[in-house]
Design a protein around this motif. Structure first.
Motif, mmCIF file in Angstrom:
data_model
loop_
_atom_site.group_PDB
_atom_site.id
_atom_site.type_symbol
_atom_site.label_atom_id
_atom_site.label_comp_id
_atom_site.label_asym_id
_atom_site.label_seq_id
_atom_site.Cartn_x
_atom_site.Cartn_y
_atom_site.Cartn_z
ATOM 1 N N UNK A 170 -28.940 -37.153 14.035
ATOM 2 C CA UNK A 170 -28.766 -38.009 15.211
ATOM 3 C C UNK A 170 -29.875 -37.722 16.219
ATOM 4 N N UNK A 171 -31.055 -38.236 15.910
ATOM 5 C CA UNK A 171 -32.225 -38.054 16.763
ATOM 6 C C UNK A 171 -32.410 -39.334 17.565
ATOM 7 N N UNK A 172 -31.915 -39.342 18.793
ATOM 8 C CA UNK A 172 -31.879 -40.552 19.590
ATOM 9 C C UNK A 172 -33.181 -40.870 20.294
ATOM 10 N N UNK A 173 -33.139 -41.946 21.080
ATOM 11 C CA UNK A 173 -34.322 -42.418 21.785
ATOM 12 C C UNK A 173 -34.811 -41.391 22.803
ATOM 13 N N UNK A 174 -33.895 -40.862 23.602
ATOM 14 C CA UNK A 174 -34.313 -39.920 24.638
ATOM 15 C C UNK A 174 -34.844 -38.602 24.071
ATOM 16 N N UNK A 175 -34.256 -38.034 23.021
ATOM 17 C CA UNK A 175 -34.904 -36.866 22.408
ATOM 18 C C UNK A 175 -36.312 -37.163 21.909
ATOM 19 N N UNK A 176 -36.526 -38.377 21.383
ATOM 20 C CA UNK A 176 -37.872 -38.747 20.942
ATOM 21 C C UNK A 176 -38.829 -38.847 22.125
ATOM 22 N N UNK A 177 -38.349 -39.430 23.227
ATOM 23 C CA UNK A 177 -39.186 -39.512 24.424
ATOM 24 C C UNK A 177 -39.526 -38.106 24.916
ATOM 25 N N UNK A 178 -38.522 -37.234 24.900
ATOM 26 C CA UNK A 178 -38.758 -35.855 25.307
ATOM 27 C C UNK A 178 -39.799 -35.196 24.413
ATOM 28 N N UNK A 179 -39.687 -35.398 23.099
ATOM 29 C CA UNK A 179 -40.642 -34.808 22.175
ATOM 30 C C UNK A 179 -42.047 -35.315 22.381
ATOM 31 N N UNK A 180 -42.185 -36.619 22.635
ATOM 32 C CA UNK A 180 -43.512 -37.202 22.859
ATOM 33 C C UNK A 180 -44.135 -36.649 24.138
ATOM 34 N N UNK A 181 -43.346 -36.565 25.219
ATOM 35 C CA UNK A 181 -43.893 -36.040 26.469
ATOM 36 C C UNK A 181 -44.266 -34.564 26.337
ATOM 37 N N UNK A 182 -43.487 -33.816 25.569
ATOM 38 C CA UNK A 182 -43.823 -32.417 25.346
ATOM 39 C C UNK A 182 -45.114 -32.300 24.543
ATOM 40 N N UNK A 183 -45.245 -33.172 23.549
ATOM 41 C CA UNK A 183 -46.465 -33.194 22.731
ATOM 42 C C UNK A 183 -47.681 -33.497 23.603
ATOM 43 N N UNK A 184 -47.568 -34.517 24.464
ATOM 44 C CA UNK A 184 -48.693 -34.889 25.323
ATOM 45 C C UNK A 184 -49.031 -33.776 26.307
ATOM 46 N N UNK A 185 -48.017 -33.118 26.838
ATOM 47 C CA UNK A 185 -48.268 -32.029 27.784
ATOM 48 C C UNK A 185 -49.033 -30.894 27.120
ATOM 49 N N UNK A 186 -48.667 -30.563 25.889
ATOM 50 C CA UNK A 186 -49.352 -29.473 25.191
ATOM 51 C C UNK A 186 -50.768 -29.861 24.806
ATOM 52 N N UNK A 187 -50.996 -31.162 24.600
ATOM 53 C CA UNK A 187 -52.327 -31.635 24.231
ATOM 54 C C UNK A 187 -53.256 -31.765 25.433
ATOM 55 N N UNK A 188 -52.740 -31.492 26.635
ATOM 56 C CA UNK A 188 -53.606 -31.481 27.811
ATOM 57 C C UNK A 188 -54.585 -30.320 27.756
ATOM 58 N N UNK A 189 -54.276 -29.302 26.977
ATOM 59 C CA UNK A 189 -55.097 -28.103 26.871
ATOM 60 C C UNK A 189 -55.892 -28.124 25.569
ATOM 61 N N UNK A 190 -56.956 -27.363 25.495
ATOM 62 C CA UNK A 190 -57.740 -27.295 24.249
ATOM 63 C C UNK A 190 -56.891 -26.763 23.104
ATOM 64 N N UNK A 191 -57.149 -27.227 21.916
ATOM 65 C CA UNK A 191 -56.446 -26.734 20.736
ATOM 66 C C UNK A 191 -56.786 -25.266 20.517
ATOM 67 N N UNK A 192 -55.802 -24.397 20.367
ATOM 68 C CA UNK A 192 -56.088 -22.970 20.152
ATOM 69 C C UNK A 192 -56.952 -22.781 18.903
ATOM 70 N N UNK A 193 -57.939 -21.906 18.987
ATOM 71 C CA UNK A 193 -58.791 -21.663 17.814
ATOM 72 C C UNK A 193 -58.053 -20.951 16.684
ATOM 73 N N UNK A 194 -57.040 -20.174 17.037
ATOM 74 C CA UNK A 194 -56.277 -19.465 16.016
ATOM 75 C C UNK A 194 -55.391 -20.454 15.256
#
Length: 603
Positions: A510-534
């Protein structure tokens, strides 16, 4: 440097995941599932057939002298439904703005009570919550006040006493109900029930001694329950026997623990309260302050298994030709925060506010509820109140977050120097770390700054979750669209195309619309920074939003909405600060690099 920053952030996120998993993943299914299970259990159990007996009949062994009489209904379950069970006894009607039901004149028990303002599901046409039920039903649950006498007193009011109504037979906030009973020893008992517009009953008992000798008798009260919630509670919330009396203070006994211990008897008290609490409802007794009483929490296995919180006062002496009055209160209703606090203050009920389980971090949880509730009164919607609360919390922590993001932006600008240090001291980790620390000092960079935005969310996250989970004000509170209950998970699911495919999915899907929105915003927030080299850190950062999306899907929708909105504000805040600092925003480049086809070794 970037490795260290990412390492600390990874640690913080890992701790957060572990805490969330241990503290919340044992969360029972959504409130709708919880209610549905309880309703189904009630329906099935009410259809069970047992040996024919009369409801409310106590055929067990008599109580020992000076002890509370045996509970009614301990040996019988009627195959009839609730209405049929109610029809077997004479009753006085209860009708208030908040409650409806009746007083059972056999025992003068409160064993029929429904909550007018609360339904079993979000459907407005669903049945009202039945809080108290006759003893003969599988879900029997009642509150009773009585007396314990001796040879000199004769028969005193107990579970089988049939009272007579004196005058008015309907209990309302403006019309009390008076019951009378007389025995063969010259004692006349006059009981007056009164009730306010909410959930508090007052039981005033006057004993008139028309005999020739003084008599002594004790007053008792009990809350007895034959079933327990269909879904066991978690350690996030207490459900079971509860009270606050004597020097021991708060007593909490879950159903499982009292089943094991059988009985717990704290010291005597002259004030306090005790009873049985559910997630949203409670039934408690407030004994008279005029007489010391002995509280007790017990589980009985004789006949029908049952749970009971009770009290027994010290003997009360009534001289010949004199009378004595004892007064007790019974709370039976919804644990609404404002009303519970008002009872504690106006009626001087010691620590009655603890009936609501605010938890160890009440100093955070209570202010969080106050803020959301205050904003709700302004917006008229708890969802909007949560969004506004997020903005206010962001504003409060803005200076610290501003420094954190600014430090992170500075770290991006010195990243070339950090790479040079790594290459220069690739074989000497000690000198590499010393050079890094010198760089931090020269550039005035805090390597732990990146952890603060994540760390600050943890107490807010926990307190908001607690508010959503325990407070009845959030129950069945709608947002917009398909979210009709902020305290329940998002009812939609990606795996049935959000309801287009008529199939019932397992809970984990049961992966609803709001959990997906939360996941996308979390993904975008983490992508604001450079990708870790490790590579390991990079994999963690890539899969973290996916893991959180699945984990958060079973959480209350209000909490997921908060997290998604918080992520969105963080993205905007971080973007503005990075632009001011002259640091490059990596979001677009990271997205392009993520979806760009990697060249094959042959290329």
């Amino acid at each position: 440097m970037e490795n260290n920053r990412n390492f600390f952030i990874t640690i913080a996120l890992s701790v957060l995941i572990l805490a969330v998993w241990q503290y919340f993943y044992v969360l029972p299914r959504s409130e709708q599932q919880r209610e549905a299970a309880r309703i189904e259990q009630q329906r099935v159990e009410e259809q069970k057939k047992a040996a024919g007996t009369n409801p409310g009949t106590d055929t067990g062994t008599p109580a020992a002298p000076g002890a509370i009489p045996n509970a009614p209904g301990t040996d019988a379950v009627t195959p009839a439904g609730r209405e049929q069970a109610l029809a077997t006894t004479t009753r006085a009607k209860i009708d208030t703005p908040s409650l409806e039901g009746s007083i059972n004149l056999t025992g003068a028990r409160l064993d029929d009570l429904k909550l007018k303002h609360y339904t079993e599901t979000v459907d407005k046409n669903s049945p009202e919550i039945s809080l108290l039920n006759p003893a003969a039903l599988p879900n029997g649950y009642y509150a009773e006040i009585g007396f314990v006498g001796n040879d000199k007193t004769g028969a005193v009011p107990g579970p089988e006493t049939v009272w007579a109504v004196d005058g008015n037979a309907t209990l309302t906030p403006t019309t009390p109900v008076t019951l009378t009973y007389s025995n063969d020893k010259g004692l006349t008992f006059k009981r007056t029930f009164s009730v306010d517009t909410n959930y508090m009953f007052t039981v005033s008992d006057t004993v008139q001694n028309a005999g020739t000798a003084a008599v002594s008798l004790s007053n008792y009260g009990r809350v007895t329950r034959f079933d327990k919630p269909a879904v066991a509670s978690t350690y996030v919330l207490h459900e079971g026997l509860i009270g606050f009396t004597g020097t021991e203070g708060l007593q909490e006994h879950k159903y499982a623990s009292i089943e094991k211990d059988k009985q717990f008897t704290p010291g005597k008290s002259t004030d306090g309260w005790l009873g049985i609490t559910d997630k949203y409802w409670a039934v408690t007794l407030v004994p008279t302050e005029k007489q010391p009483f002995q509280p007790r929490y017990a589980y009985f296995e004789d006949g029908r298994h049952r749970y009971q919180s009770d009290f027994l006062t010290d003997p009360i002496t009534v001289d010949a030709g004199q009378s004595a009055t004892v007064e007790s209160e019974i709370f039976a209703g919804a644990k609404e925060v404002a009303k519970i606090n008002a009872y504690a203050e106006d009626r001087h009920i010691k620590r009655f506010d603890l009936l609501i389980d605010w938890g160890w971090f009440h100093f955070i949880t209570k202010p969080m509820f106050w803020l959301i509730d205050t904003l709700y009164k302004f917006f008229g919607n708890f969802g909007l109140a949560i969004l506004a609360t997020t903005v206010i919390v962001k504003a409060i922590f803005f200076p610290l977050a501003n420094k954190s993001y600014a430090s992170m932006a500075n770290m991006k600008k010195v990243q070339p120097k950090m790479l040079e240090i790594r290459e220069k001291y690739a074989d000497d980790k000690m000198k590499q770390q010393q050079a890094m620390m010198e760089l931090y000092k020269t550039e005035k960079i805090n390597p732990l700054a990146g952890c603060w935005p994540v760390a600050l969310q943890i107490p807010v996250f926990f307190s908001l979750y607690k508010v959503l989970y325990i407070t009845i004000e959030m129950r069945h509170a709608p947002f917009f669209g398909w979210i009709q209950d902020l305290a329940a998970p998002d009812p939609t699911s990606l795996f049935n195309l959000f309801g287009l495919i008529p199939v019932t999915l397992p809970h984990m899907l049961m992966i609803g619309v709001w959990p997906l929105i939360m996941g996308v915003t979390m993904f975008l927030q983490m992508r604001m920074n450079p990708t870790p080299p490790d590579p390991t850190q990079a994999a963690i950062f890539t899969w973290m939003p996916v893991i959180f999306t699945f984990m958060m899907a079973g959480f209350p929708a209000g909490l997921v909405i908060y997290w998604a909105w918080n992520n969105t504000l963080s993205i905007l805040q971080q973007g503005v600060i990075m632009k001011r600092q002259g640091a490059k925003i990596e979001l677009w480049d990271n997205l392009v690099a993520l979806f760009r086809k990697k060249p094959s070794p042959a290329e």
